[in-house]
Structures are given as structure tokens and as C-alpha cells.
Design a protein around this motif. Sequence first.
Motif, short mmCIF file in Angstrom:
data_model
loop_
_atom_site.label_atom_id
_atom_site.label_comp_id
_atom_site.label_asym_id
_atom_site.label_seq_id
_atom_site.Cartn_x
_atom_site.Cartn_y
_atom_site.Cartn_z
N ARG A 1 19.74 -83.19 -119.09
CA ARG A 1 18.81 -82.53 -118.18
C ARG A 1 17.63 -83.46 -117.88
NH1 ARG A 1 19.25 -76.66 -121.30
NH2 ARG A 1 21.50 -76.50 -120.92
N VAL A 2 17.27 -83.48 -116.62
CA VAL A 2 16.17 -84.33 -116.18
C VAL A 2 15.38 -83.58 -115.12
CG1 VAL A 2 17.57 -85.43 -114.39
CG2 VAL A 2 15.56 -86.62 -115.27
N ALA A 3 14.10 -83.84 -115.05
CA ALA A 3 13.26 -83.25 -114.01
C ALA A 3 12.22 -84.28 -113.58
CB ALA A 3 12.57 -81.98 -114.52
N TRP A 4 12.08 -84.41 -112.27
CA TRP A 4 11.05 -85.28 -111.68
C TRP A 4 10.12 -84.41 -110.86
CZ3 TRP A 4 10.83 -90.58 -112.50
CH2 TRP A 4 11.97 -91.18 -113.07
N GLN A 5 8.85 -84.40 -111.22
CA GLN A 5 7.83 -83.67 -110.46
C GLN A 5 6.96 -84.69 -109.74
OE1 GLN A 5 6.94 -81.32 -114.32
NE2 GLN A 5 6.11 -80.05 -112.67
N LEU A 6 6.89 -84.59 -108.41
CA LEU A 6 6.15 -85.54 -107.59
C LEU A 6 5.09 -84.79 -106.79
CD1 LEU A 6 9.18 -87.54 -106.12
CD2 LEU A 6 8.02 -87.88 -108.31
N ALA A 7 3.85 -85.27 -106.86
CA ALA A 7 2.75 -84.66 -106.11
C ALA A 7 1.99 -85.76 -105.38
CB ALA A 7 1.82 -83.91 -107.06
N ALA A 8 1.84 -85.59 -104.06
CA ALA A 8 1.19 -86.60 -103.24
C ALA A 8 -0.30 -86.66 -103.51
CB ALA A 8 1.43 -86.30 -101.76
N LEU A 9 -0.80 -87.90 -103.67
CA LEU A 9 -2.24 -88.17 -103.85
C LEU A 9 -2.61 -89.27 -102.85
CD1 LEU A 9 -2.40 -88.32 -107.76
CD2 LEU A 9 -3.05 -86.38 -106.30
N GLY A 10 -2.70 -88.91 -101.57
CA GLY A 10 -2.92 -89.92 -100.55
C GLY A 10 -1.72 -90.83 -100.44
N LEU B 1 7.04 -81.83 -104.76
CA LEU B 1 8.42 -81.38 -104.92
C LEU B 1 8.86 -81.65 -106.35
CD1 LEU B 1 10.27 -84.14 -104.98
CD2 LEU B 1 10.04 -83.99 -102.51
N THR B 2 9.92 -80.96 -106.74
CA THR B 2 10.51 -81.13 -108.07
C THR B 2 12.01 -81.30 -107.93
OG1 THR B 2 8.79 -79.77 -109.12
CG2 THR B 2 10.83 -80.12 -110.36
N VAL B 3 12.53 -82.35 -108.53
CA VAL B 3 13.98 -82.59 -108.57
C VAL B 3 14.45 -82.26 -109.98
CG1 VAL B 3 15.84 -84.25 -108.27
CG2 VAL B 3 13.75 -84.45 -106.90
N ARG B 4 15.36 -81.31 -110.09
CA ARG B 4 15.90 -80.91 -111.39
C ARG B 4 17.38 -81.22 -111.44
NH1 ARG B 4 12.28 -76.70 -110.23
NH2 ARG B 4 10.60 -76.48 -111.76
N GLY B 5 17.81 -81.79 -112.57
CA GLY B 5 19.21 -82.06 -112.79
C GLY B 5 19.69 -81.42 -114.07
N VAL B 6 20.80 -80.70 -113.99
CA VAL B 6 21.38 -80.01 -115.14
C VAL B 6 22.86 -80.36 -115.23
CG1 VAL B 6 21.83 -77.76 -116.22
CG2 VAL B 6 19.70 -78.12 -114.94
N GLU B 7 23.35 -80.51 -116.44
CA GLU B 7 24.75 -80.86 -116.65
C GLU B 7 25.67 -79.85 -115.96
OE1 GLU B 7 23.67 -78.00 -119.89
OE2 GLU B 7 22.72 -79.84 -119.15
N THR B 8 26.79 -80.36 -115.44
CA THR B 8 27.71 -79.50 -114.72
C THR B 8 29.11 -80.10 -114.78
OG1 THR B 8 28.06 -78.34 -112.60
CG2 THR B 8 27.36 -80.64 -112.49
N VAL B 9 30.04 -79.54 -114.05
CA VAL B 9 31.41 -80.06 -113.95
C VAL B 9 31.76 -80.20 -112.48
CG1 VAL B 9 32.17 -79.11 -116.16
CG2 VAL B 9 32.39 -77.74 -114.09
N HIS B 10 32.73 -81.09 -112.22
CA HIS B 10 33.17 -81.30 -110.84
C HIS B 10 34.57 -81.91 -110.90
CE1 HIS B 10 33.34 -82.68 -106.68
NE2 HIS B 10 32.28 -81.95 -106.44
N PRO B 11 35.50 -81.45 -110.04
CA PRO B 11 36.88 -81.97 -110.09
C PRO B 11 36.99 -83.45 -109.76
CG PRO B 11 36.55 -80.55 -108.16
CD PRO B 11 35.36 -80.37 -109.04
#
Length: 201
Positions: free
Chosen positions: A134-143, A109-119
Amino acid sequence: DGKLLKSSTIFIRNDEGIYVDRIIDAHSPIVIFRGQTTLDATIPQLMAFLFDPRTQVEWNDTAYESQIIEKISETEVFFYSAMRVPWPFRDRDFLLKLETDINPRARSLTVRGVETVHPRALPHPQRVRLPVSRVAWQLAALGKKTRVIVTFQLDPGGILPLWIMNKVTRGMPYKALRNIRRVISQQKYDPAYERRFSKFA
């Protein structure tokens, strides 16, 4: 203009099984810093660790306040965090929309974060909101282990020189992966997150 953006990678360090490099885009002064390693943890454990705001200070040396502003779904949240920067500049904060792309067949899976706005997360009077975070985490299972690739790209905004933020960001992949490796076994996270992604165990 339809032209492909050219980029290059430059090696930074390779310590304790953590490989770090930087990706330089010829069309942007904001450098992307990337870290890669294999951790003795499952994807559910790592997702629980990354999504629980209380664990931010455990792996992010610059963070001191974090919270989920709004949960849209199990895999989509608005995430706020404040970070220290060198004196005499004001602290920075950022608001990300985190989205997770899941590939069950590949057990990744990949978790991506991008700047945004929120009230519910208006600019803080004592902090400067990062115009680019901006940040991205890529995770791949290896056992029982997980291959992790993380990238950070931050623009400080305000009067803080970009080179200082690039310097701060430069150390983030290595420190984040090193800290996660050190404390993940302590299970200081909400177990509900681990159950949520248990299909990747």
C-alpha cells in the motif's frame, strides 16, 4: 468489534528538509513509513513523474521492472512493479490499483494504491507477490512548489522475515523524495501526464 485502532508515531530522521517517521498500529506488525517535504515542482510535473512507469527506477531504488497493466481512466490504473530484496531471498513484486482523489478547490490530490489482482499480472515464478502493498501520495500546491507526503506499507510474504521488509521500507520515503528532488527537473516522463493534470499548475 467497533473499537478504535490505536497508533503511534516515532521520529526516524529529518535531513535535507525531508522529515520521516513511522506509524505503528498496535493491531498490526506491518509498520507504515511516512515521508514529508516540499519540492520545487508542480503537481502536474509530479503526477507525470509518478505515473510514468519508466521513471520508477529513477526514484525507487529497489524497483527494476514496472508497467501499467491496464488503464481504467485518466485517474485509475493497475500498476505492476518488481523490487529487489536482500540475498538469499527471492525478489518481490506487487500489483496495485492506483486511484486518484482530486480536490480542485484546495489544489490538492491524493493517489492511493492498494494490492489487488488482475488476469494480466499473474504471479511470477521467480518472484513472491507481496500480500500487502500500500502506498499513498498526497500532493498540495504551494505556488510553483508542492507539499508532498508519501506513505509505504509492505508485507513481504513468503519466508522473508517481516523485520527485513520493515527495514527495507524504512528507507523508502527518504530515498524516494530525495531522488525525485534530484531528477524531477530533467523531465524524464511522458508529457501527456503533465498536460492531464495541468489545471493544478
